[in-house]
Design a protein around this motif. Structure first.
Motif, short mmCIF file in Angstrom:
data_model
loop_
_atom_site.label_atom_id
_atom_site.label_comp_id
_atom_site.label_asym_id
_atom_site.label_seq_id
_atom_site.Cartn_x
_atom_site.Cartn_y
_atom_site.Cartn_z
N ILE A 111 0.83 -1.20 0.00
CA ILE A 111 0.00 0.00 0.00
C ILE A 111 0.87 1.25 0.00
O ILE A 111 0.64 2.21 -0.76
N ASP A 112 1.91 1.26 0.83
CA ASP A 112 2.81 2.41 0.87
C ASP A 112 3.52 2.58 -0.47
O ASP A 112 3.65 3.71 -0.98
N TRP A 113 3.98 1.47 -1.06
CA TRP A 113 4.71 1.58 -2.33
C TRP A 113 3.82 2.14 -3.42
O TRP A 113 4.22 3.04 -4.18
N LEU A 114 2.61 1.64 -3.51
CA LEU A 114 1.68 2.13 -4.54
C LEU A 114 1.37 3.60 -4.33
O LEU A 114 1.34 4.38 -5.29
N SER A 115 1.12 3.99 -3.11
CA SER A 115 0.76 5.38 -2.82
C SER A 115 1.89 6.33 -3.19
O SER A 115 1.65 7.47 -3.60
#
Length: 250
Positions: A111-115
């Motif tokens: 989730i952090d990487w995508l954001s």
């Protein structure tokens, strides 16, 4: 398969999920992208044009991702179990980590990487084949992150666990989440595990879903079908293709 701990409304739960993932009709053709068997997927023709493709779960077959990379799509691949994609490509960036919901030695917080790395204003595709980890990751993922992708291909694993009551909530929430703002346009059972029947419903353990976001312009307004498409091929070539009876269920 021995069924344990079934609740009285289990059939209703299964039927609700079936209704969520039955394909809808579209007015453009499906094309096959990637290899002939496992690692190849059917997608709408216009969905082959993407700015970015994110693909957790690479294994030894990168044919799907390479097809996009050849068209100029920037591809981000993730898999700690292999050294890299099956071939190098200028448009492929490989991360030797698994997707997860936290960071540790061999896992990255998806989730952090995508954001931090995906532009929501461009055309983005997600192809996910992560051997059952899809349930926790999607259930943790905010809907606005899922909505960054106009095309989503997910291989669903362990669906037969829906027949055990302790797995129901996590599985149901997963399907509700991925269909909240996307619709299934293609369904294909993986023939690696035989289906079981529960109260007249075929229950398969593993299957591929192709979804497009609700702003996709080529919905026909008609129902689709779970019957095999002419471009479908068995994931395990030495085993017969399987099908489900969901079109006949009322």
């Amino acid at each position: 398969m021995k069924l344990k701990n079934l609740t009285s409304d289990k059939k209703d739960v299964v039927l609700d999920i079936v209704e969520l993932i039955k394909p809808v009709g579209i007015t453009e053709q499906l094309i096959r992208v990637g290899s002939e068997n496992d690692g190849g997927y059917l997608i709408p023709l216009s969905a082959h044009q993407q700015d970015a493709l994110v693909s957790p779960g690479v294994s030894s077959n990168s044919s799907f991702e390479i097809s996009f990379a050849d068209q100029g799509t920037k591809c981000s691949l993730f898999d700690a179990s292999v050294l890299g994609p099956s071939m190098a490509h200028d448009n492929i960036e490989f991360h030797k980590v698994f997707w997860g919901v936290e960071n540790n030695d061999d896992t990255i917080n998806a989730i952090d990487w995508l954001s931090e790395n995906i532009d929501k204003n461009q055309r983005n595709a997600l192809q996910m084949d992560i051997e059952g980890a899809e349930y926790d990751i999607i259930n943790h993922m905010p809907i606005n992150v899922i909505d960054m992708f106009n095309l989503v291909i997910i291989e669903v694993h362990g669906f037969q666990r829906i027949l055990k009551s302790e797995n129901t909530e996590n599985i149901v929430n997963f399907f509700k989440k991925i269909t909240q703002n996307h619709k299934v346009v293609h369904f294909h059972p993986n023939n690696n595990i035989s289906p079981v029947q529960y109260r007249g419903i075929d229950i398969i353990d593993c299957f591929e879903l192709t979804l497009v976001r609700n702003d996709y312009p080529y919905f026909s307004g008609l129902p689709g079908s779970v019957k095999p498409h002419e471009l479908d091929m068995p994931c395990v070539p030495e085993e017969i293709e399987i099908s489900v009876n969901w079109d006949q269920i009322k």
